[in-house]
Motif scaffolding. Sequence first.
Motif, short mmCIF file in Angstrom:
data_model
loop_
_atom_site.label_atom_id
_atom_site.label_comp_id
_atom_site.label_asym_id
_atom_site.label_seq_id
_atom_site.Cartn_x
_atom_site.Cartn_y
_atom_site.Cartn_z
N TYR A 160 33.69 11.07 -29.89
CA TYR A 160 33.93 11.74 -28.61
C TYR A 160 35.04 11.03 -27.84
CZ TYR A 160 33.40 13.25 -23.81
OH TYR A 160 33.68 13.74 -22.56
N THR A 161 36.00 11.80 -27.38
CA THR A 161 37.13 11.25 -26.63
C THR A 161 37.17 11.81 -25.22
OG1 THR A 161 38.40 10.96 -28.66
CG2 THR A 161 39.64 11.00 -26.60
N ALA A 162 37.15 13.13 -25.08
CA ALA A 162 37.21 13.76 -23.77
C ALA A 162 36.76 15.20 -23.88
CB ALA A 162 38.63 13.70 -23.20
N SER A 163 36.26 15.72 -22.76
CA SER A 163 35.92 17.14 -22.69
C SER A 163 36.01 17.58 -21.24
CB SER A 163 34.53 17.42 -23.26
OG SER A 163 33.53 16.80 -22.47
N SER A 181 43.34 16.59 -14.65
CA SER A 181 44.19 15.61 -15.32
C SER A 181 43.41 14.31 -15.47
CB SER A 181 45.48 15.37 -14.51
OG SER A 181 46.30 14.42 -15.15
N VAL A 182 43.51 13.71 -16.65
CA VAL A 182 42.78 12.47 -16.90
C VAL A 182 43.54 11.64 -17.93
CG1 VAL A 182 41.37 13.49 -18.73
CG2 VAL A 182 40.49 11.52 -17.48
N ARG A 183 43.42 10.32 -17.83
CA ARG A 183 43.98 9.42 -18.83
C ARG A 183 42.83 8.73 -19.53
NH1 ARG A 183 47.42 3.94 -17.79
NH2 ARG A 183 45.36 3.38 -17.03
N VAL A 184 42.71 8.95 -20.84
CA VAL A 184 41.55 8.50 -21.60
C VAL A 184 41.91 7.30 -22.49
CG1 VAL A 184 39.73 9.21 -23.20
CG2 VAL A 184 40.83 10.92 -21.71
N PRO A 185 41.19 6.17 -22.35
CA PRO A 185 41.42 5.04 -23.28
C PRO A 185 40.90 5.39 -24.67
CG PRO A 185 39.60 4.56 -21.78
CD PRO A 185 40.18 5.86 -21.33
N GLN A 226 48.29 19.95 -22.13
CA GLN A 226 49.38 19.03 -22.42
C GLN A 226 48.80 17.66 -22.73
OE1 GLN A 226 51.97 19.02 -19.01
NE2 GLN A 226 52.32 21.23 -19.07
N LEU A 227 49.30 17.04 -23.79
CA LEU A 227 48.84 15.72 -24.19
C LEU A 227 50.02 14.75 -24.27
CD1 LEU A 227 46.49 16.65 -27.18
CD2 LEU A 227 45.85 16.36 -24.79
N ARG A 228 49.76 13.53 -23.87
CA ARG A 228 50.76 12.46 -24.03
C ARG A 228 50.04 11.23 -24.57
NH1 ARG A 228 54.87 11.10 -19.31
NH2 ARG A 228 55.87 12.87 -20.34
N LEU A 229 50.47 10.75 -25.71
CA LEU A 229 49.91 9.54 -26.32
C LEU A 229 50.73 8.34 -25.87
CD1 LEU A 229 47.87 8.28 -28.34
CD2 LEU A 229 49.62 8.61 -30.10
N MET A 230 50.06 7.35 -25.29
CA MET A 230 50.74 6.17 -24.76
C MET A 230 50.14 4.90 -25.32
SD MET A 230 51.14 7.25 -20.75
CE MET A 230 49.38 7.40 -20.53
N MET A 231 50.97 3.86 -25.36
CA MET A 231 50.52 2.55 -25.82
C MET A 231 51.01 1.48 -24.85
SD MET A 231 51.46 -0.48 -27.58
CE MET A 231 52.80 -0.21 -28.73
N TYR A 232 50.10 0.57 -24.50
CA TYR A 232 50.45 -0.61 -23.70
C TYR A 232 50.44 -1.81 -24.65
CZ TYR A 232 49.80 2.11 -19.43
OH TYR A 232 49.92 3.05 -18.43
N PRO A 233 51.52 -2.56 -24.75
CA PRO A 233 51.62 -3.63 -25.76
C PRO A 233 50.63 -4.77 -25.59
CG PRO A 233 53.80 -3.01 -24.95
CD PRO A 233 52.80 -2.34 -24.05
N TYR A 293 46.20 5.11 -25.13
CA TYR A 293 45.67 6.04 -24.14
C TYR A 293 46.17 7.45 -24.41
CZ TYR A 293 44.16 2.10 -21.26
OH TYR A 293 43.54 0.96 -20.80
N LEU A 294 45.36 8.43 -24.02
CA LEU A 294 45.74 9.83 -24.14
C LEU A 294 45.70 10.45 -22.75
CD1 LEU A 294 46.48 11.93 -26.35
CD2 LEU A 294 44.09 12.68 -26.23
N GLN A 295 46.88 10.87 -22.26
CA GLN A 295 46.96 11.59 -20.99
C GLN A 295 46.72 13.07 -21.28
OE1 GLN A 295 47.67 10.36 -17.77
NE2 GLN A 295 47.21 12.43 -17.05
N VAL A 296 45.75 13.66 -20.58
CA VAL A 296 45.38 15.05 -20.82
C VAL A 296 45.52 15.83 -19.52
CG1 VAL A 296 43.61 16.61 -21.71
CG2 VAL A 296 43.67 14.23 -22.49
#
Length: 279
Positions: A44-47, A56-60, A92-99, A26-29
């Motif tokens: 395309y990921t987000a715009s 603010s949005v969290r994009v899979p 601001q971006l945050r890259l996250m991973m759920y196992p 996921y990418l938190q934007v």
Amino acid sequence: MKIDNSFIAKELRNYKFLDDSRPGYYLQVNNQNCHYEIRTNDLYTASFFDAYSSYSVRVPLNLMILKSGEQSLSIKVLPLEDNKLSKKADLQLRLMMYPDMTDKENDYGGSITLWDWEMPSIEQDLPLFAMDTVFEAKVPYKLDILEKYALDLSKMNEEKLLKEVFQLFEERHNQLYNNVHDEKLLNDSYQRLHVQTYYSKERINKLAAKAISKEPNKILQPLENFKLQLYGDGKIVTLLNTIDYDSALWWADKETGEPLRWQPFYLFKNKDTGEWHVW
């Protein structure tokens, strides 16, 4: 001109995963005083092109990740208004991973932050800020559908391409307007969800069976004021509206005209048969 996803759906429906892992990326934007466009692997990921100053949005990301390894990430930060970035513009971006995306009871294994990034301060007049970077991802699948079947549309005559794509959008627009529900086409089109987001057969069947209902306050907009847009290194095409640069299939508020809902519709053309498929 018809869309047929059946043979691709068969390949995906019977997909054998490479291992038992089921990670989700996921990418938190978070943005302030700017617009932006983000692509992952040129998909395309987000715009964000609304008038609001912050969002603010969290994009899979799994649907943009086709295989393990290095993934490209492209970011464009654009002015909120006028033709230059505000000194207050920030992304601001945050890259996250759920196992384990199948483990709902335990918050999918808990989020792991892979990296954080913040756009540098704007010190001079700039029409935009752009950044390209990469990140590593490990997924239990390898999809080569585009590589095997998709025509490079960037080499196709643009007038002919637009004519064909518009015809398919027009057909889909008519289906939405007349409440025509093609459950088989939707079911076939949703099979990538089984591979990339680990949806069960039952969940996909339920999703495909659900028709988009008409709502009195949401009015389907005419298929006009759009532009042709390529993704996936020229192998995927769509039409975007020129209001907020989202899908050309969209609904607006009956009273205010404000966009309320969109239906993404991405297509690719089979280089062997000439048929069109939904991506």
